[in-house]
Motif scaffolding. Structure first.
Motif, PDB file in Angstrom:
ATOM      1  N   ILE A 405      92.186  -2.138 -38.227  1.00 43.03           N
ATOM      2  CA  ILE A 405      90.887  -2.643 -38.673  1.00 43.03           C
ATOM      3  C   ILE A 405      89.939  -2.716 -37.477  1.00 43.03           C
ATOM      4  O   ILE A 405      90.256  -3.367 -36.466  1.00 43.03           O
ATOM      5  CB  ILE A 405      91.029  -4.030 -39.332  1.00 43.03           C
ATOM      6  CG1 ILE A 405      91.957  -3.939 -40.550  1.00 43.03           C
ATOM      7  CG2 ILE A 405      89.672  -4.582 -39.729  1.00 43.03           C
ATOM      8  CD1 ILE A 405      92.216  -5.263 -41.221  1.00 43.03           C
ATOM      9  N   ARG A 406      88.806  -2.057 -37.588  1.00 44.51           N
ATOM     10  CA  ARG A 406      87.802  -2.066 -36.525  1.00 44.51           C
ATOM     11  C   ARG A 406      86.933  -3.324 -36.642  1.00 44.51           C
ATOM     12  O   ARG A 406      86.509  -3.682 -37.747  1.00 44.51           O
ATOM     13  CB  ARG A 406      86.908  -0.820 -36.609  1.00 44.51           C
ATOM     14  CG  ARG A 406      87.693   0.504 -36.587  1.00 44.51           C
ATOM     15  CD  ARG A 406      88.393   0.681 -35.247  1.00 44.51           C
ATOM     16  NE  ARG A 406      88.909   2.038 -35.094  1.00 44.51           N
ATOM     17  CZ  ARG A 406      90.187   2.356 -35.112  1.00 44.51           C
ATOM     18  NH1 ARG A 406      91.089   1.404 -35.254  1.00 44.51           N
ATOM     19  NH2 ARG A 406      90.564   3.614 -34.961  1.00 44.51           N
ATOM     20  N   LEU A 474      88.589   0.799 -49.396  1.00 44.32           N
ATOM     21  CA  LEU A 474      88.088  -0.273 -48.536  1.00 44.32           C
ATOM     22  C   LEU A 474      86.566  -0.250 -48.461  1.00 44.32           C
ATOM     23  O   LEU A 474      85.926  -1.297 -48.283  1.00 44.32           O
ATOM     24  CB  LEU A 474      88.699  -0.142 -47.141  1.00 44.32           C
ATOM     25  CG  LEU A 474      90.203  -0.498 -47.061  1.00 44.32           C
ATOM     26  CD1 LEU A 474      90.698  -0.355 -45.633  1.00 44.32           C
ATOM     27  CD2 LEU A 474      90.453  -1.921 -47.563  1.00 44.32           C
ATOM     28  N   GLN A 475      85.962   0.928 -48.602  1.00 42.30           N
ATOM     29  CA  GLN A 475      84.498   0.986 -48.665  1.00 42.30           C
ATOM     30  C   GLN A 475      84.003   0.303 -49.942  1.00 42.30           C
ATOM     31  O   GLN A 475      82.963  -0.376 -49.931  1.00 42.30           O
ATOM     32  CB  GLN A 475      84.040   2.440 -48.614  1.00 42.30           C
ATOM     33  CG  GLN A 475      84.200   3.072 -47.226  1.00 42.30           C
ATOM     34  CD  GLN A 475      83.828   4.553 -47.219  1.00 42.30           C
ATOM     35  OE1 GLN A 475      83.707   5.172 -48.263  1.00 42.30           O
ATOM     36  NE2 GLN A 475      83.650   5.088 -46.027  1.00 42.30           N
ATOM     37  N   HIS A 487      85.881  -2.210 -40.894  1.00 44.24           N
ATOM     38  CA  HIS A 487      86.213  -0.837 -41.266  1.00 44.24           C
ATOM     39  C   HIS A 487      87.580  -0.494 -40.708  1.00 44.24           C
ATOM     40  O   HIS A 487      88.118  -1.200 -39.847  1.00 44.24           O
ATOM     41  CB  HIS A 487      85.158   0.134 -40.734  1.00 44.24           C
ATOM     42  CG  HIS A 487      83.786  -0.146 -41.263  1.00 44.24           C
ATOM     43  ND1 HIS A 487      83.262   0.480 -42.364  1.00 44.24           N
ATOM     44  CD2 HIS A 487      82.825  -1.028 -40.824  1.00 44.24           C
ATOM     45  CE1 HIS A 487      82.033   0.026 -42.592  1.00 44.24           C
ATOM     46  NE2 HIS A 487      81.750  -0.898 -41.667  1.00 44.24           N
ATOM     47  N   VAL A 488      88.144   0.599 -41.210  1.00 50.41           N
ATOM     48  CA  VAL A 488      89.492   0.981 -40.833  1.00 50.41           C
ATOM     49  C   VAL A 488      89.489   2.397 -40.265  1.00 50.41           C
ATOM     50  O   VAL A 488      88.789   3.281 -40.780  1.00 50.41           O
ATOM     51  CB  VAL A 488      90.447   0.909 -42.049  1.00 50.41           C
ATOM     52  CG1 VAL A 488      91.816   1.508 -41.712  1.00 50.41           C
ATOM     53  CG2 VAL A 488      90.632  -0.534 -42.480  1.00 50.41           C
ATOM     54  N   GLY A 489      90.269   2.599 -39.205  1.00 51.69           N
ATOM     55  CA  GLY A 489      90.552   3.923 -38.687  1.00 51.69           C
ATOM     56  C   GLY A 489      92.020   4.220 -38.901  1.00 51.69           C
ATOM     57  O   GLY A 489      92.874   3.334 -38.782  1.00 51.69           O
ATOM     58  N   ILE A 490      92.357   5.475 -39.229  1.00 51.27           N
ATOM     59  CA  ILE A 490      93.732   5.821 -39.596  1.00 51.27           C
ATOM     60  C   ILE A 490      94.163   7.070 -38.843  1.00 51.27           C
ATOM     61  O   ILE A 490      93.402   8.040 -38.717  1.00 51.27           O
ATOM     62  CB  ILE A 490      93.865   6.058 -41.113  1.00 51.27           C
ATOM     63  CG1 ILE A 490      93.431   4.810 -41.901  1.00 51.27           C
ATOM     64  CG2 ILE A 490      95.293   6.453 -41.485  1.00 51.27           C
ATOM     65  CD1 ILE A 490      93.452   4.984 -43.390  1.00 51.27           C
ATOM     66  N   ALA A 528      87.420   7.077 -35.542  1.00 50.02           N
ATOM     67  CA  ALA A 528      86.233   6.236 -35.718  1.00 50.02           C
ATOM     68  C   ALA A 528      86.399   5.393 -36.977  1.00 50.02           C
ATOM     69  O   ALA A 528      87.348   5.553 -37.749  1.00 50.02           O
ATOM     70  CB  ALA A 528      84.995   7.115 -35.810  1.00 50.02           C
ATOM     71  N   SER A 529      85.482   4.483 -37.185  1.00 44.42           N
ATOM     72  CA  SER A 529      85.521   3.671 -38.403  1.00 44.42           C
ATOM     73  C   SER A 529      85.419   4.581 -39.629  1.00 44.42           C
ATOM     74  O   SER A 529      84.619   5.522 -39.657  1.00 44.42           O
ATOM     75  CB  SER A 529      84.363   2.669 -38.409  1.00 44.42           C
ATOM     76  OG  SER A 529      84.502   1.761 -37.338  1.00 44.42           O
ATOM     77  N   ASP A 530      86.258   4.290 -40.631  1.00 44.64           N
ATOM     78  CA  ASP A 530      86.293   5.051 -41.888  1.00 44.64           C
ATOM     79  C   ASP A 530      86.634   6.517 -41.645  1.00 44.64           C
ATOM     80  O   ASP A 530      86.157   7.416 -42.348  1.00 44.64           O
ATOM     81  CB  ASP A 530      84.957   4.948 -42.636  1.00 44.64           C
ATOM     82  CG  ASP A 530      84.596   3.518 -42.968  1.00 44.64           C
ATOM     83  OD1 ASP A 530      85.525   2.711 -43.181  1.00 44.64           O
ATOM     84  OD2 ASP A 530      83.387   3.201 -42.999  1.00 44.64           O
TER      85      ASP A 530
END
Length: 578
Positions: A405-406, A474-475, A487-490, A528-530
């Motif tokens: 989670i960012r 999540l958006q 936001h999440v990075g994966i 990056a985020s998302d």
């Protein structure tokens, strides 16, 4: 509470019944079986003898009453000493001596005008029906040609004549006489009502069924010709009629209406038929049924006495067991706080109640523990129940996703801890749900990060699908809670890992280790985020489905890797199939 499938009262009842009427039932079964076997043997013999008797009667009637006299007439007509007028007179006299012969005719090859002599009884019936006797009772030239071509002289051709409501056999015999150099044949129309009378008047017809069928399974010698090929015995006889076989047989079977019958069949030599005799099992076994009913009445008295004894015996035992059953049902519904109450007996049932209470307590503890470990951990524990968990692992090829989670650190510093936990759980609910949807297993939660493992067929595709849907869902969550601004990075990587138990002897963790896990974590840190970053192995395998759009990015330098690593940004192209 649902009804018990086989309650204890029923068991006591059954036990008492077996003691009271069991020996009687065994004796009755033996008597009934022996009697049934004898009756079946007698019925089979009766069925076979009736079918054979009618077959012989048909053959003797055809040979003695019709074929032999017609051969005599044929030989007389064939005499060169007789002229045409004398031959016609011979036909007329012969017709008077054969009351079942409806018509005799002489046919000259190539001529459509046969010499026809008809029986006045039958011609009168045809005229009464408003038809021409010559047209109805004459034998067509094409039929004579067909019989001549196949050499079936002397074999009857059977047909139903609805004009006079009777079955006729057409018999064609060749002559040695030639008229104007042309072949001459004699044809006869024979009324088969005599055979129908034999069937109807047979004594067996009063208690059973006699059916005469042709090669198509059609009833003959009846005023209601219909197909009965759906009867099993008829279907068995049909190919034998076509093949010209003459093997008699017995056959028990069930009619299409559900009636169980015994049957037999025989084949006349001169007719393309099967003589089928049937007797229902109810009629065949009537004596056995009466005997069984008498035994049943005696057994009923014993059954009532046994039921009364079983009722009183079961009252003192079923209560505690029903209580235990009710507790087990509530446990099955998820209630682990329930306990067995009011069972204080010092016998096996009381011991069972206490052990059930202990089992419920252990189940509750285990259920809570399952929430803190992954599915793969539980599977490993089940496999190692006999020998216990041991440290070590095995190589497996998997796909690993690493999410982070960012903005979580700054968010956690700006809101109360309770809110942090609530938001974190909400984010993890979304992510874990999608991992389960696509057949993955959540390996662990590390602070605000999640590690999940995918194995088996299409694991790369499923891992990428779960990752892109996590970003999308999540958006949607942010649209409901924009104040989170999280936001999440994966990162997604595929390859070999070591899966197994690591740690101290008395405190272990079942997890995955290896460069593939490290690579997914490194990709997650670069995302990056998302954004979903995928390694080359995952991209190659997931691209086959054509469901994702992979955007190649400049190779990135990652800690622990000597060369820059190719990466791809994954996006959903079409709806993904889980």
């Amino acid at each position: 509470m649902t009804r018990l499938r086989f309650p204890l009262r029923a068991k006591f009842f059954l036990f008492a019944v077996l003691l009271a009427v069991g020996p009687l039932i065994l004796v009755a079964q033996n008597i009934s079986r022996l009697t049934r076997d004898e009756l079946k043997s007698a019925a089979n013999e009766d069925l076979t003898s009736v079918a054979a008797e009618l077959r012989t009667s048909f053959d003797n009637t055809f040979q003695g009453r019709w074929l032999t006299p017609l051969m005599v007439i044929r030989n007389g007509v064939d005499s060169p000493d007789l002229d045409i007028a004398q031959k016609v007179s011979l036909l007329t006299l012969g017709l008077q001596e054969l009351p079942q012969v409806a018509a005799l005719q002489l046919s000259v090859a190539g001529s459509d005008l046969p010499i026809l002599v008809t029986n006045s009884k039958y011609s009168g019936r045809v005229i009464a029906a408003g038809l021409d006797p010559v047209e109805v009772l004459s034998t067509p030239a094409d039929l004579i040609t067909s019989i001549s071509g196949t050499g079936q002289f002397g074999r009857p051709v059977i047909s139903y004549m609805p004009e006079i409501d009777t079955w006729m056999a057409t018999l064609v015999l060749p002559l040695n006489t030639y008229i104007a150099g042309r072949e001459v044949t004699m044809a006869a129309k024979i009324d088969l009502d005599l055979l129908a009378q034999m069937v109807a008047s047979h004594p067996f017809a009063q208690r059973g069924v006699i059916a005469i069928v042709d090669h198509a399974g059609r009833l003959v010698l009846t005023d209601q010709p219909r197909v009965i090929a759906d009867r099993q015995i008829v279907a068995s006889a049909m190919p034998l009629i076509v093949a010209g076989a003459r093997a008699d047989a017995l056959q028990p079977y069930v009619r299409p209406d559900g009636e169980a019958v015994l049957g037999a069949y025989a084949f006349p030599s001169h007719f393309p038929w099967a003589v089928i005799t049937e007797l229902s099992e109810d009629n065949a076994y009537a004596v056995v049924n009466a005997l069984t009913w008498q035994i049943a009445k005696v057994g009923l008295v014993g059954l009532v006495l046994a039921a009364m004894g079983a009722f009183f015996m079961s009252q003192g035992l079923t209560g505690p067991i029903l209580k235990i059953g009710a507790v087990a049902q509530k446990v099955g519904q998820g209630d682990f706080a329930v306990r067995v109450r009011g069972v204080r007996s010092r016998d096996e049932i009381g011991q069972l109640a206490r052990e059930v209470d202990q089992m419920i307590a252990h189940l509750a503890e285990r259920l809570e523990l399952m929430k803190f470990v992954s599915h793969s951990t539980m599977s490993a524990i089940r496999k190692a129940e006999d020998s216990g968990m041991r440290r070590g692992g095995e190589r497996r090829r998997v796909s690993v996703i690493f999410t982070d989670i960012r903005g979580y650190t700054s968010f956690s510093e700006s809101v109360p801890p309770e809110t942090v936990v609530e938001v974190l759980n909400r984010y993890f609910d979304v992510q874990a749900g999608l991992v389960n949807k696509y057949g993955g297993d959540v390996d662990k939660f590390i602070g605000d990060a999640l590690v999940a493992v995918f194995e088996g067929e299409r694991m790369e595709e499923r891992a990428v699908a779960a990752s892109v849907e996590i970003i999308a869902d999540l958006q949607k969550l942010l649209s409901v809670y924009p104040e989170y601004n999280l936001h999440v990075g994966i990162g997604v990587a595929s390859g070999e890992v070591v899966m197994g138990a690591t740690g101290a002897r008395d405190r272990m963790d079942f997890t995955v280790l290896g460069s593939t896990v490290n690579l997914s974590a490194r990709l997650c840190s670069k995302a990056a985020s998302d954004q979903v970053l995928v390694d080359e192995a995952s991209q190659n395998a997931a691209s086959i489905s054509g469901r994702f759009r992979f955007e190649p990015l400049p190779a990135v330098s990652l800690k622990g890797y000597a060369e820059p690593v190719p990466v791809f940004a994954a996006n959903l192209r079409v709806p993904v199939r889980a």
